[in-house]
Design a protein around this motif. Sequence first.
Motif, mmCIF file in Angstrom:
data_model
loop_
_atom_site.group_PDB
_atom_site.id
_atom_site.type_symbol
_atom_site.label_atom_id
_atom_site.label_comp_id
_atom_site.label_asym_id
_atom_site.label_seq_id
_atom_site.Cartn_x
_atom_site.Cartn_y
_atom_site.Cartn_z
ATOM 1 N N VAL A 238 0.843 -1.193 0.000
ATOM 2 C CA VAL A 238 0.000 0.000 0.000
ATOM 3 C C VAL A 238 0.881 1.246 0.000
ATOM 4 O O VAL A 238 2.060 1.210 0.346
ATOM 5 N N ARG A 239 0.267 2.351 -0.385
ATOM 6 C CA ARG A 239 0.902 3.672 -0.293
ATOM 7 C C ARG A 239 0.028 4.561 0.579
ATOM 8 O O ARG A 239 -1.185 4.657 0.357
ATOM 9 N N HIS A 240 0.621 5.196 1.578
ATOM 10 C CA HIS A 240 -0.060 6.232 2.338
ATOM 11 C C HIS A 240 1.005 7.038 3.068
ATOM 12 O O HIS A 240 2.195 6.744 2.972
ATOM 13 N N GLU A 241 0.604 8.077 3.763
ATOM 14 C CA GLU A 241 1.574 8.969 4.393
ATOM 15 C C GLU A 241 2.258 8.273 5.561
ATOM 16 O O GLU A 241 1.620 7.906 6.541
ATOM 17 N N CYS A 242 3.552 8.110 5.439
ATOM 18 C CA CYS A 242 4.348 7.502 6.497
ATOM 19 C C CYS A 242 5.805 7.877 6.249
ATOM 20 O O CYS A 242 6.278 7.767 5.112
ATOM 21 N N PRO A 243 6.539 8.337 7.248
ATOM 22 C CA PRO A 243 7.921 8.773 7.016
ATOM 23 C C PRO A 243 8.830 7.666 6.512
ATOM 24 O O PRO A 243 9.740 7.921 5.725
ATOM 25 N N TYR A 244 8.608 6.428 6.942
ATOM 26 C CA TYR A 244 9.471 5.327 6.514
ATOM 27 C C TYR A 244 9.240 5.011 5.036
ATOM 28 O O TYR A 244 10.180 4.786 4.274
ATOM 29 N N ARG A 245 7.971 4.990 4.629
ATOM 30 C CA ARG A 245 7.670 4.751 3.219
ATOM 31 C C ARG A 245 8.264 5.843 2.356
ATOM 32 O O ARG A 245 8.808 5.580 1.276
ATOM 33 N N GLU A 246 8.171 7.081 2.833
ATOM 34 C CA GLU A 246 8.672 8.213 2.049
ATOM 35 C C GLU A 246 10.191 8.173 1.925
ATOM 36 O O GLU A 246 10.746 8.505 0.873
ATOM 37 N N ILE A 247 10.886 7.752 2.980
ATOM 38 C CA ILE A 247 12.340 7.600 2.892
ATOM 39 C C ILE A 247 12.694 6.514 1.876
ATOM 40 O O ILE A 247 13.621 6.667 1.069
ATOM 41 N N SER A 248 11.945 5.407 1.893
ATOM 42 C CA SER A 248 12.224 4.327 0.939
ATOM 43 C C SER A 248 11.957 4.761 -0.491
ATOM 44 O O SER A 248 12.579 4.247 -1.429
ATOM 45 N N GLU A 249 11.063 5.725 -0.679
ATOM 46 C CA GLU A 249 10.784 6.235 -2.024
ATOM 47 C C GLU A 249 11.928 7.124 -2.499
ATOM 48 O O GLU A 249 12.315 7.080 -3.672
ATOM 49 N N HIS B 134 15.006 6.862 -1.504
ATOM 50 C CA HIS B 134 16.212 6.030 -1.589
ATOM 51 C C HIS B 134 15.794 4.620 -2.017
ATOM 52 O O HIS B 134 15.607 3.730 -1.183
ATOM 53 N N PRO B 135 15.622 4.380 -3.313
ATOM 54 C CA PRO B 135 15.033 3.124 -3.815
ATOM 55 C C PRO B 135 15.857 1.873 -3.521
ATOM 56 O O PRO B 135 15.323 0.766 -3.615
ATOM 57 N N ASP B 136 17.128 2.009 -3.176
ATOM 58 C CA ASP B 136 17.931 0.835 -2.834
ATOM 59 C C ASP B 136 17.780 0.436 -1.365
ATOM 60 O O ASP B 136 18.300 -0.597 -0.935
ATOM 61 N N GLN C 29 8.133 1.846 17.655
ATOM 62 C CA GLN C 29 8.501 0.938 16.584
ATOM 63 C C GLN C 29 10.001 0.713 16.616
ATOM 64 O O GLN C 29 10.751 1.614 16.972
ATOM 65 N N VAL C 30 10.409 -0.501 16.282
ATOM 66 C CA VAL C 30 11.821 -0.797 16.075
ATOM 67 C C VAL C 30 12.025 -0.932 14.576
ATOM 68 O O VAL C 30 11.305 -1.693 13.912
ATOM 69 N N ILE C 31 12.978 -0.186 14.043
ATOM 70 C CA ILE C 31 13.189 -0.102 12.603
ATOM 71 C C ILE C 31 14.571 -0.659 12.258
ATOM 72 O O ILE C 31 15.572 -0.243 12.843
ATOM 73 N N GLU C 32 14.614 -1.577 11.292
ATOM 74 C CA GLU C 32 15.881 -2.079 10.766
ATOM 75 C C GLU C 32 16.039 -1.548 9.342
ATOM 76 O O GLU C 32 15.164 -1.748 8.499
ATOM 77 N N ILE C 33 17.139 -0.885 9.080
ATOM 78 C CA ILE C 33 17.388 -0.271 7.778
ATOM 79 C C ILE C 33 18.642 -0.892 7.173
ATOM 80 O O ILE C 33 19.682 -0.955 7.822
ATOM 81 N N THR C 34 18.515 -1.348 5.936
ATOM 82 C CA THR C 34 19.682 -1.889 5.234
ATOM 83 C C THR C 34 19.743 -1.264 3.850
ATOM 84 O O THR C 34 18.722 -0.965 3.231
ATOM 85 N N ALA C 35 20.978 -1.056 3.373
ATOM 86 C CA ALA C 35 21.189 -0.481 2.041
ATOM 87 C C ALA C 35 22.550 -0.900 1.539
ATOM 88 O O ALA C 35 23.503 -0.989 2.319
ATOM 89 N N PRO C 36 22.667 -1.182 0.231
ATOM 90 C CA PRO C 36 23.969 -1.542 -0.323
ATOM 91 C C PRO C 36 24.870 -0.324 -0.451
ATOM 92 O O PRO C 36 24.401 0.807 -0.594
#
Length: 244
Positions: free
Chosen positions: A10-21, A23-25, A37-44
């Motif tokens: 889904v798409r809706h207003e959320c800071p995590y979704r917006e960051i992933s948009e 930074h597509p990787d 919330q506990v957030i795990e972030i990974t990126a190459p």
Amino acid sequence: MSLYEASFRVRHECPYREISERHPDLTIREWYLSDCQVIEITAPGDPSDELIAEIDAIGTVLHESVDETGLHVVTQSCLCSLEDSIIERFESHNCLYQPPTVHRQGWEHYTVIAFDEGDVRALLRDLEADRDIEVLSKTSIAEQEIPHSMLAPVDRLFEDVTERQLAALRLALESGYYEQPRKTSMRALADMTAVARSTYEEHLRKAENKLLTNAGQFLRLVNASSTADPLAVNTGRSDEQAAD
């Protein structure tokens, strides 16, 4: 009896979704706890200064490292309120949320499990009414196919268990009280605390009761399609044979 699993994004207003948009990787995995919330972030690759700044703004950084596989960050955050959240919609339609939520390329990915296919359909119609949604899969799960990765959220298992009850339970567990044969007694456990035996025993029994009650829905899922009763009388076999 079958279970029904649905995966969708889904798409809706959320800071995590917006960051992933932006930074597509990036891949963000989100676990809901009782008050955060506990957030795990990974990126190459090496993270940009812009990405680091955005991560720092999310919440308290619990872990951060960069190695040959890329960036790994774990944060704790209270940015998104769970009031009137999509998780509450899952519960209102009798659908069990399977964490984590995965944010990637501007989408939030969810998986739910239900006992009635109609509940899944009603949930999807509800979500379609006010947000973009794409159904990725919707399948029936037979008894033999129930995923072992279907883990219960920790906060749901320990909901309403007080700190004293948790302390009593941990002491009993670490002291071998639940092993067979037991390595300690109720009296010995109470002697290790600053409370009377009756008080300690009350804390422990309440913790056990709440834990089993909270785990009930997940126990029901595991046995949802079972046709055989492993505790039924099995003629022709001794107790020793049945235990093998």
